[in-house]
Design a protein around this motif. Sequence first.
Motif, mmCIF file in Angstrom:
data_model
loop_
_atom_site.group_PDB
_atom_site.id
_atom_site.type_symbol
_atom_site.label_atom_id
_atom_site.label_comp_id
_atom_site.label_asym_id
_atom_site.label_seq_id
_atom_site.Cartn_x
_atom_site.Cartn_y
_atom_site.Cartn_z
ATOM 1 N N GLY A 15 0.720 -1.087 -0.164
ATOM 2 C CA GLY A 15 0.063 -0.033 -0.036
ATOM 3 C C GLY A 15 0.848 1.225 0.030
ATOM 4 O O GLY A 15 0.669 2.297 -0.941
ATOM 5 N N VAL A 16 1.691 1.272 0.816
ATOM 6 C CA VAL A 16 2.660 2.453 1.392
ATOM 7 C C VAL A 16 3.496 2.600 -0.347
ATOM 8 O O VAL A 16 3.653 3.940 -0.772
ATOM 9 C CB VAL A 16 3.596 2.357 2.181
ATOM 10 C CG1 VAL A 16 4.617 3.466 2.278
ATOM 11 C CG2 VAL A 16 2.750 2.682 3.578
ATOM 12 N N GLY A 17 3.910 1.545 -0.704
ATOM 13 C CA GLY A 17 4.647 1.516 -2.280
ATOM 14 C C GLY A 17 3.870 2.126 -3.279
ATOM 15 O O GLY A 17 4.048 2.963 -4.024
ATOM 16 N N LEU A 18 2.455 1.596 -3.321
ATOM 17 C CA LEU A 18 1.582 2.254 -4.323
ATOM 18 C C LEU A 18 1.389 3.700 -4.190
ATOM 19 O O LEU A 18 1.472 4.754 -5.038
ATOM 20 C CB LEU A 18 0.237 1.500 -4.272
ATOM 21 C CG LEU A 18 0.160 0.098 -5.003
ATOM 22 C CD1 LEU A 18 -1.261 -0.407 -4.912
ATOM 23 C CD2 LEU A 18 0.511 0.289 -6.485
ATOM 24 N N VAL A 19 1.140 4.347 -2.997
ATOM 25 C CA VAL A 19 0.962 5.711 -2.830
ATOM 26 C C VAL A 19 2.095 6.371 -3.156
ATOM 27 O O VAL A 19 2.077 7.504 -3.863
ATOM 28 C CB VAL A 19 0.650 5.780 -1.033
ATOM 29 C CG1 VAL A 19 0.544 7.260 -0.960
ATOM 30 C CG2 VAL A 19 -0.533 5.233 -0.914
ATOM 31 N N GLU A 20 3.390 5.874 -2.861
ATOM 32 C CA GLU A 20 4.515 6.501 -3.278
ATOM 33 C C GLU A 20 4.630 6.683 -4.873
ATOM 34 O O GLU A 20 5.114 7.574 -5.338
ATOM 35 C CB GLU A 20 5.789 5.744 -2.661
ATOM 36 C CG GLU A 20 7.205 6.531 -2.486
ATOM 37 C CD GLU A 20 6.870 7.616 -1.807
ATOM 38 O OE1 GLU A 20 7.309 8.696 -2.396
ATOM 39 O OE2 GLU A 20 6.121 7.969 -0.833
ATOM 40 N N VAL A 21 4.187 5.570 -5.613
ATOM 41 C CA VAL A 21 4.271 5.688 -6.918
ATOM 42 C C VAL A 21 3.353 6.646 -7.472
ATOM 43 O O VAL A 21 3.610 7.360 -8.538
ATOM 44 C CB VAL A 21 3.771 4.128 -7.493
ATOM 45 C CG1 VAL A 21 3.523 4.187 -8.982
ATOM 46 C CG2 VAL A 21 5.016 3.209 -7.418
ATOM 47 N N VAL A 22 2.186 6.830 -6.873
ATOM 48 C CA VAL A 22 1.356 7.742 -7.375
ATOM 49 C C VAL A 22 1.870 9.001 -6.968
ATOM 50 O O VAL A 22 1.813 9.989 -7.855
ATOM 51 C CB VAL A 22 -0.329 7.629 -6.310
ATOM 52 C CG1 VAL A 22 -0.844 8.714 -6.655
ATOM 53 C CG2 VAL A 22 -0.819 6.214 -6.991
ATOM 54 N N ARG A 23 2.452 9.280 -5.874
ATOM 55 C CA ARG A 23 2.924 10.516 -5.595
ATOM 56 C C ARG A 23 4.054 10.994 -6.607
ATOM 57 O O ARG A 23 4.068 12.297 -6.961
ATOM 58 C CB ARG A 23 3.524 10.567 -4.126
ATOM 59 C CG ARG A 23 2.468 10.491 -3.093
ATOM 60 C CD ARG A 23 3.054 10.115 -1.667
ATOM 61 N NE ARG A 23 4.340 11.075 -1.322
ATOM 62 C CZ ARG A 23 3.980 12.025 -0.566
ATOM 63 N NH1 ARG A 23 3.077 12.311 -0.187
ATOM 64 N NH2 ARG A 23 5.129 12.711 -0.133
ATOM 65 N N ARG A 24 4.675 10.161 -7.051
ATOM 66 C CA ARG A 24 5.736 10.236 -7.932
ATOM 67 C C ARG A 24 5.442 10.354 -9.330
ATOM 68 O O ARG A 24 5.905 11.367 -9.844
ATOM 69 C CB ARG A 24 6.812 9.071 -7.728
ATOM 70 C CG ARG A 24 8.418 9.579 -8.011
ATOM 71 C CD ARG A 24 9.159 8.660 -7.548
ATOM 72 N NE ARG A 24 9.553 8.777 -6.221
ATOM 73 C CZ ARG A 24 10.309 7.814 -5.594
ATOM 74 N NH1 ARG A 24 11.068 6.970 -6.380
ATOM 75 N NH2 ARG A 24 10.359 7.933 -4.168
ATOM 76 N N TYR A 25 4.540 9.696 -9.753
ATOM 77 C CA TYR A 25 4.304 9.301 -11.395
ATOM 78 C C TYR A 25 2.932 10.348 -11.790
ATOM 79 O O TYR A 25 2.867 10.332 -12.722
ATOM 80 C CB TYR A 25 4.537 8.250 -11.766
ATOM 81 C CG TYR A 25 5.784 7.779 -11.699
ATOM 82 C CD1 TYR A 25 6.957 8.069 -12.352
ATOM 83 C CD2 TYR A 25 6.211 6.928 -10.451
ATOM 84 C CE1 TYR A 25 8.075 7.793 -12.080
ATOM 85 C CE2 TYR A 25 7.142 6.243 -10.403
ATOM 86 C CZ TYR A 25 8.284 6.679 -11.207
ATOM 87 O OH TYR A 25 9.857 6.040 -11.018
ATOM 88 N N VAL A 26 2.008 10.349 -10.649
ATOM 89 C CA VAL A 26 0.589 10.925 -11.115
ATOM 90 C C VAL A 26 0.859 12.459 -11.244
ATOM 91 O O VAL A 26 1.222 13.031 -10.066
ATOM 92 C CB VAL A 26 -0.257 10.389 -10.254
ATOM 93 C CG1 VAL A 26 -1.688 11.236 -10.553
ATOM 94 C CG2 VAL A 26 -0.782 8.848 -10.641
ATOM 95 N N PRO A 27 0.763 13.198 -12.212
ATOM 96 C CA PRO A 27 0.878 14.383 -12.172
ATOM 97 C C PRO A 27 -0.150 15.264 -11.447
ATOM 98 O O PRO A 27 -1.158 14.637 -10.846
ATOM 99 C CB PRO A 27 0.484 14.844 -13.702
ATOM 100 C CG PRO A 27 -0.197 13.844 -14.370
ATOM 101 C CD PRO A 27 0.090 12.690 -13.607
ATOM 102 N N GLU A 28 0.109 16.472 -11.040
ATOM 103 C CA GLU A 28 -0.818 17.478 -10.362
ATOM 104 C C GLU A 28 -2.098 17.526 -10.947
ATOM 105 O O GLU A 28 -2.157 17.509 -12.012
ATOM 106 C CB GLU A 28 -0.170 18.750 -10.134
ATOM 107 C CG GLU A 28 -0.017 19.196 -8.740
ATOM 108 C CD GLU A 28 0.798 20.607 -8.715
ATOM 109 O OE1 GLU A 28 0.278 21.427 -9.321
ATOM 110 O OE2 GLU A 28 1.823 20.434 -7.947
ATOM 111 N N ASN A 29 -3.200 17.498 -10.136
ATOM 112 C CA ASN A 29 -4.493 17.593 -10.710
ATOM 113 C C ASN A 29 -5.338 18.036 -9.702
ATOM 114 O O ASN A 29 -5.132 18.787 -8.723
ATOM 115 C CB ASN A 29 -4.765 16.151 -11.037
ATOM 116 C CG ASN A 29 -5.016 15.147 -10.031
ATOM 117 O OD1 ASN A 29 -5.894 15.404 -8.785
ATOM 118 N ND2 ASN A 29 -4.083 14.330 -9.859
#
Lengths: 227, 409
Positions: free
Chosen positions: B348-362
């Motif tokens: 879970g924490v890994g996925l959240v980290e991925v989202v933080r890193r790769y999902v652009p500001e929205n």
Amino acid sequence: MIRLEALNKSYVMSEHSLHVLKDLSLEIAEGELVAIMGSSGSGKSTLLNVLGLLDRYDSGAYHLGGKLARDLSETEAAKLRNSHLGFVFQSFHLLPFKTAVENVALPLYYSGVARRKRNAMAASMLERVGLGDRLDHLPSQLSGGQKQRVAIARALVTDPKVLLADEPTGALDSQTSTEILELLLEVNAEGRTVVIVTHEPDVAARTRRVIHLADGRIGEDRRQEGG
Amino acid sequence: MSLDSWVELLERLARHPLRTALTMLAVSWGILMLVLLMAAGTGLENNVRWEFRDDAVNSIWIYGGRTSRPFEGHAVGRRVRFDNDDFASLAEVPAVDKLTGRFYPRGDTTVSYDGRKGSFNIRATHPDHKYVEGTLIVAGRFIDELDLKERRKVAVIGQEVVKFLFEGIDPIGEWLNVGGVNYQIIGIFEDVGGPGEMRQIYLPITTGQLVYGGGERIDQLMFTVDPDMTIDESERLTEQVRGQIARHHHFDPSDRRAMRVRNNVERFGEIQAIFGWIRAFIWIVGVGTVLAGVVGVSNILLVSVQERTSEIGLRKAVGATPSSLIGMVMQEAIVLTSVAGYGGVVVGVGLVEVVRRYVPENDYIRDPQADLGVVIGAVALLVALGTLAGLFPALRAANIDPITALREE
Ligand SMILES: Nc1ncnc2c1ncn2[C@@H]1O[C@H](COP(=O)(O)OP(=O)(O)OP(=O)(O)O)[C@@H](O)[C@H]1O
Ligand SMILES: [Mg+2]
């Protein structure tokens, strides 16, 4: 070693209760070899279970090596079963997913012996019952006689004073039965008390004392020239 | 627990790999959902906080409008214009903390410096304006009382203005021309509100009123209140203020059109309340999922104890004490839940980290985060529940009657 005084045991079922052992009094000295015979349903297995601290009794007294069974907590009974008693069953009751060595070592696990040491002890015990070349076999890879040898090795591995066998040869052919019986006689010759429940007169003939149970009472208690 | 018991446990788990994996998956999934839901929740919340970042959330803004009800012989449709008296009367209200008016200069407000021209927004304000708008002075100072009193021709300019007009020059002390009038620059500011807010030029309100024909006029009034003020209190305060303004401008206090209010305390409070509900929802769903996993563990252990009745009977016959059997099952329960729970947290924490890193500001989610303390608490809870889940099967195992168990074959 074993002393029963006016022991009674009933199985209580929903509607009625079944009086199985009736005022049973009996003494078995250390080092004796005893056969218990009797018709089916006469209470032989029940008696053996009480002797083995696997089952409770209703009244009377059972002393095992000076201790009153009724006074034992479940934990104390478990420890006594572990150190003082060995069981052999008609249907072996080996754990199918464990090898011969692991099966034999199981009681040592509960007496807190380290893995390496208990496997070594189990292996030497298997050698003594003639299965030195079957150490890592699973029960499914062993014959009936071999399985019963493993079971006997398991019963002996904690060096118990008493060995209780409920129809140990009941599932074996006569040739194998004789071999297993020889083994039990050897165990007795080492000085251990051995109690064998059996239907086979041949087996009883080799013991020095035969107790006949009839309807929960001792019908006959005969000493003979055995061996 | 001895080393041996661990070996036994691993052997036992390895005997039913699929069952073990599925049981653990259910628990991991529960924790994973909890972590992801929590991260999404904080992301949404952070986004809303970010939307509010510009203005003090404990501020109330009021604007003059047009009357929509006749009052004391006055006709409908009259304009309500705040003035310096309104400012003075609000300053008397104890609950009003920082108070400022804002006057927008009319007419030509072309800004120029040294031949360069630009179009910027001009606001003539009181000194407290910097608190309400979240203005950060980075050089010099903001407008002060003396500027107001002496109607000084001074200006505070935003970083965007500096960038546009003062390339390579220190603007402090320079003279800025606004619609033909020169103002000396006394300060430079930044504003978390972004580039738009940094295109502002602030003048003392008295100067603005004088130079741009405002007289005593004020276009809007803003004030802050105690940050702990409740929504109800802020509403009562608003009504009090409305009453004062209405008395001064002779309009019906119940005439909502005569004066408009933006109560940030209320707006923010309502949004906070919504997030309270969202958080509660997340917990109910998340804890429910985790509980389902724990119940699954308990069930599987019950089945496994059931299946192993004869094995357990034999173990008892050769000397297993009740407590050793309880320990055996409990160990399995705790290991299954804690390992699976930990796995869920890591994924879970890994996925959240991925989202933080790769999902652009929205516009929906900003800075999603799973509060690690809460997650660890959840795992601790899970292990406690796992222990509880193991208790029932463990007692069942301890209570197995060896005779019955050995008779079954
Ligand atoms: N758990 C039990 N509940 C109720 N009745 C039982 C239970 N166990 C045994 N019995 C009854 O008690 C009586 C004695 O049973 P037991 O098993 O001791 O006989 P046995 O002499 O060993 O017979 P067999 O030679 O067939 O093994 C039987 O009538 C049996 O049906
Ligand atoms: Mg029997």
